[in-house]
Design a protein around this motif. Structure first.
Motif, PDB file in Angstrom:
ATOM      1  N   GLU A 100     -45.746 -35.016 -13.423  1.00  0.00           N
ATOM      2  CA  GLU A 100     -45.675 -34.033 -14.417  1.00  0.00           C
ATOM      3  C   GLU A 100     -46.711 -33.984 -15.625  1.00  0.00           C
ATOM      4  OE1 GLU A 100     -41.963 -31.310 -15.711  1.00  0.00           O
ATOM      5  OE2 GLU A 100     -42.421 -32.659 -17.061  1.00  0.00           O
ATOM      6  N   ASN A 101     -46.941 -35.321 -15.918  1.00  0.00           N
ATOM      7  CA  ASN A 101     -47.822 -35.678 -16.929  1.00  0.00           C
ATOM      8  C   ASN A 101     -49.150 -35.640 -16.684  1.00  0.00           C
ATOM      9  OD1 ASN A 101     -47.793 -37.836 -15.623  1.00  0.00           O
ATOM     10  ND2 ASN A 101     -47.448 -39.230 -17.474  1.00  0.00           N
ATOM     11  N   GLY A 139     -36.720 -40.555  -9.843  1.00  0.00           N
ATOM     12  CA  GLY A 139     -37.408 -39.193  -9.665  1.00  0.00           C
ATOM     13  C   GLY A 139     -38.205 -39.047  -8.644  1.00  0.00           C
ATOM     14  N   TYR A 189     -39.965 -37.662 -15.781  1.00  0.00           N
ATOM     15  CA  TYR A 189     -40.267 -36.299 -16.218  1.00  0.00           C
ATOM     16  C   TYR A 189     -39.979 -35.280 -16.003  1.00  0.00           C
ATOM     17  CZ  TYR A 189     -43.594 -39.603 -18.890  1.00  0.00           C
ATOM     18  OH  TYR A 189     -44.368 -40.634 -19.264  1.00  0.00           O
ATOM     19  N   GLN A 190     -39.457 -34.442 -16.651  1.00  0.00           N
ATOM     20  CA  GLN A 190     -38.810 -33.288 -16.272  1.00  0.00           C
ATOM     21  C   GLN A 190     -38.998 -32.045 -17.394  1.00  0.00           C
ATOM     22  OE1 GLN A 190     -38.039 -32.197 -13.297  1.00  0.00           O
ATOM     23  NE2 GLN A 190     -37.246 -30.336 -13.305  1.00  0.00           N
ATOM     24  N   ARG A 191     -39.886 -31.115 -17.416  1.00  0.00           N
ATOM     25  CA  ARG A 191     -40.196 -30.001 -18.224  1.00  0.00           C
ATOM     26  C   ARG A 191     -40.623 -30.892 -19.631  1.00  0.00           C
ATOM     27  NH1 ARG A 191     -39.361 -25.294 -16.052  1.00  0.00           N
ATOM     28  NH2 ARG A 191     -37.405 -25.515 -14.621  1.00  0.00           N
ATOM     29  N   THR A 220     -42.100 -44.136 -16.996  1.00  0.00           N
ATOM     30  CA  THR A 220     -42.334 -43.800 -18.271  1.00  0.00           C
ATOM     31  C   THR A 220     -42.447 -44.570 -19.390  1.00  0.00           C
ATOM     32  OG1 THR A 220     -39.933 -43.718 -18.881  1.00  0.00           O
ATOM     33  CG2 THR A 220     -40.739 -41.611 -17.725  1.00  0.00           C
ATOM     34  N   TYR A 329     -45.078 -33.559  -5.785  1.00  0.00           N
ATOM     35  CA  TYR A 329     -45.089 -33.241  -7.263  1.00  0.00           C
ATOM     36  C   TYR A 329     -43.975 -33.806  -8.031  1.00  0.00           C
ATOM     37  CZ  TYR A 329     -45.157 -30.274 -11.576  1.00  0.00           C
ATOM     38  OH  TYR A 329     -45.152 -29.906 -12.900  1.00  0.00           O
ATOM     39  N   GLU A 330     -44.124 -34.453  -8.995  1.00  0.00           N
ATOM     40  CA  GLU A 330     -42.918 -34.659  -9.926  1.00  0.00           C
ATOM     41  C   GLU A 330     -42.009 -33.629 -10.501  1.00  0.00           C
ATOM     42  OE1 GLU A 330     -42.108 -38.579 -12.985  1.00  0.00           O
ATOM     43  OE2 GLU A 330     -43.842 -37.060 -13.500  1.00  0.00           O
ATOM     44  N   GLY A 331     -42.661 -32.770 -11.279  1.00  0.00           N
ATOM     45  CA  GLY A 331     -41.763 -31.839 -12.165  1.00  0.00           C
ATOM     46  C   GLY A 331     -41.731 -30.435 -11.697  1.00  0.00           C
ATOM     47  N   ALA A 332     -41.317 -29.703 -12.974  1.00  0.00           N
ATOM     48  CA  ALA A 332     -41.065 -28.526 -12.708  1.00  0.00           C
ATOM     49  C   ALA A 332     -42.094 -27.480 -12.205  1.00  0.00           C
ATOM     50  CB  ALA A 332     -40.414 -28.056 -13.977  1.00  0.00           C
TER      51      ALA A 332
END
Length: 629
Positions: A100-101, A139, A189-191, A220, A329-332
């Protein structure tokens, strides 16, 4: 190409789609499969590697405890990795990952095989052996796949716990599986925020005494507690000399356990669904290959989480068995902006996108402009999973994302089935909101309370009449609970869903049996009421429940999320009530509509209607360990 038929809107595949498709004639494949069901699955199994061939394709001598490919010796990881490393796929990308980052990692089949072998050696050095359970709590990073594959390589049984579950849920699953090793990330990582997974795991480990080793992946860099003698860093272990030694593959029986995965039971403790190496391997390999029409050059993205059955079957095992290139993909979906998904599809040249209706509806809220900023011409096939897709969301997905050229593979299946059960293929005409027909050879029906087939377009219970390769083998440590699936109609698998079948034999999933509202003697599916609401231009998402009513038996209460920019008003409430009446019928007109900003959902995207019902009645919602927030 869209046409109107007697049974409604039908989208026919283009000549270009059919010509490229691996299966050009679904009917012929289905006839062949039904004529010789064991022969059909035996033929599919022949495409994979076996150290020893089976004596029998299906053994039904201990119904309902079916066995598949009995006597065969294999290991799913050999077919996922080792087999490809020996071919031209050695240097082909197996996995592209974006955090996400913005972090990016890629793994060729050679590299993924190397990392899997190293971690398998690490697990063996911890005393993990064939049959031992290992819990994974992470995650969406490459290490979750590596951990799953490493467990399977040495014959250990992985139990993945979704990386957003609570302390209670995690400790309950560790305790039930009697895991001796926990693999966890420091965080995820989330949002734009960090979910403190290791901190949650520390608290869970205080409640259960089975875990001897906790292996920690640094994702992280947040500060965490590392308990001496128990906690060890993944990256340090992977650099030890023992990790880089040759890693012998554990040759297992076809029926040896591969993994357990806990379902989100509405009551009582979650069920540990057990899947095995052989049949699950054949089922996931075959269904992904033909439903998503996997070609050598494809880049495939299943946007689920590896912690759910969709991720197990169609992020980890299915794509690797087919030797395809996957994206993770990791995130939102909408972080930091609503074009995150579309920008990644453009950047990586994704050909196939498989996601949940809840994600599609969520992105619909932001309109078409975010999608149209990007070149999505690489997309060839779209897919839907998790719950029935509203026809309105289907059309938006087809028109805006797929530019009216990508067929949508709307799949119905369960944790218990392990593989697609009702699904089209690219050559099959599509109807928005229908998963079309069962996969070739699989026999399903819609029946009444007495097990008799209902007439076309009548609602009833969805059942499965034939065993299938990737089927649940048992509920771990609770075979009596497994038998309950087969008790209502002896010898027939009860899915727990209600459905109807139209004149063309197309199945329409209405929802869980307990997601049916009986109003004045009429049975109404929550899905059809919700679809009617979502078809209104102002509505992004909706949930319907039935609440006790002294005259009607039940009254319909609905919760609505409006699209961005739409104002709430009593006038709009009445307009929506009339809209549902028009779309479904006066009997379906909601008694009450409440505008809300969010809906309670499981982490796999299913609306938890019982939570809404409990809140409306002022009751305890019960087990909400699977709630997203």
């Amino acid at each position: 190409m869209k046409k109107q038929s007697l049974t409604g809107e039908v989208f026919y595949p283009s000549e270009e789609v059919v010509q490229k498709a691996l299966v050009k004639d679904w009917e012929a494949m289905d006839v062949e499969a039904k004529r010789d069901y064991p022969g059909f699955w035996g033929k599919m199994a022949e495409e994979l590697h076996w150290f020893q061939k089976w004596d029998k394709v299906i053994d039904d001598s201990e119904k309902p405890f079916y066995k598949w490919f009995t006597g065969a010796k294999t290991n799913i990881v050999y077919n996922c990795l080792d087999i490809h490393v020996k071919t031209f796929r050695r240097n082909k990308l197996a996995l592209i990952w974006e955090g996400e980052n913005g972090d990016v990692k890629t793994f060729s089949y050679f590299a993924l095989h190397r990392e899997t072998c190293k971690f398998a050696n690490v697990l063996r050095s911890m005393g993990v052996k064939k049959g031992d359970r290992v819990t994974i709590y992470m995650g969406r990073t490459p290490e979750i796949m590596i951990a799953m594959l490493a467990c399977a390589r040495i014959g250990a049984v992985h139990s993945v716990v979704y990386g957003g579950f609570s302390v209670e849920s995690l400790s309950e699953r560790i305790e039930d599986s009697n895991s001796k090793v926990l693999i966890v990330s420091d965080g995820a990582y989330q949002r734009g925020k960090i979910v403190p997974l290791k901190q949650i795991a520390d608290e869970a480990l205080q409640r259960c005494g089975t875990v001897e080793h906790c292996l920690v992946v640094k994702r992280t860099g947040i500060e965490i507690n590392m308990e001496q003698g128990r906690d060890m860093w993944y990256h340090e272990l992977m650099n030890l000399p023992i990790a880089t030694q040759a890693c012998a593959l554990e040759i297992v029986d076809s029926e040896d356990p591969l993994f357990i995965l806990y379902t989100s039971g509405t009551t009582g403790k979650p069920k540990a669904i057990l899947h095995t190496h052989g049949g699950y391997m054949v089922g996931t390999y075959t269904t992904l290959k033909y439903v998503f029409d996997i070609h050598e050059e494809d880049r495939y993205w299943c946007a689920a989480d590896p912690g759910w059955i969709t991720g197990h079957s169609y992020i980890v095992y299915g794509p690797l068995l087919n030797g395809t290139t996957s994206f993770l993909y990791e995130g939102a979906p909408n972080f930091p902006y609503p074009n995150r998904w579309w920008s990644m599809i453009e950047r990586y040249g994704i050909n196939i996108l498989y996601t949940a209706p809840t994600a599609i509806r969520g992105l619909m809220r932001f309109g078409e402009a975010w999608v149209n900023r990007h070149d999505l011409s690489s997309l060839r096939i779209l897919g839907s999973v998790g719950e029935p897709i509203n026809p309105e969301a289907w059309r938006w997905y087809h028109r805006v994302v797929g530019k009216e050229k990508c067929p949508i593979m709307d799949t119905w299946w369960q944790t218990e089935t392990g593989m697609f059960m009702i699904t089209p293929m690219p050559c099959v005409p599509l109807k928005p909101g229908s998963g079309t027909r069962p996969f070739p050879g699989i026999e399903m029906d819609v029946v009444d309370e007495n097990g008799k087939s209902v007439k076309a377009n009548e609602e009833g219970y969805l059942i499965i009449k034939t065993p299938w390769p990737a089927m649940i083998r048992t509920v771990y440590k609770d075979p009596e609970r497994y038998k309950q699936y087969w008790e209502k109609y002896p010898g027939i698998y009860m899915t727990g869903d209600s459905a109807r079948r139209d004149e063309d034999g197309y199945f329409w999933i209405i929802g869980r049996v307990d997601d049916v509202i009986k109003v004045s003697g009429y049975r109404l599916g929550t899905a059809e009421i919700e679809s009617a609401l979502v078809s209104h231009f102002s509505v992004a998402e909706a949930a319907a429940i039935g609440l006790p009513h002294e005259i009607k038996g039940n009254a319909i209460y609905t919760y609505v999320i409006l699209k961005t920019g739409i104002e709430k008003s009593t006038q709009l409430i009445e307009e929506l009530r009339q809209h549902v009446s028009h779309e479904v019928g006066p009997i379906a007109k909601p008694e009450h509509i409440e505008f809300v900003d969010s809906l309670p959902k499981t982490r796999s995207g299913k609306i938890m209607r019982r939570v809404l019902k409990a809140r409306a009645l002022g009751e305890d919602p019960g087990n909400i360990s699977t709630l997203e927030e």
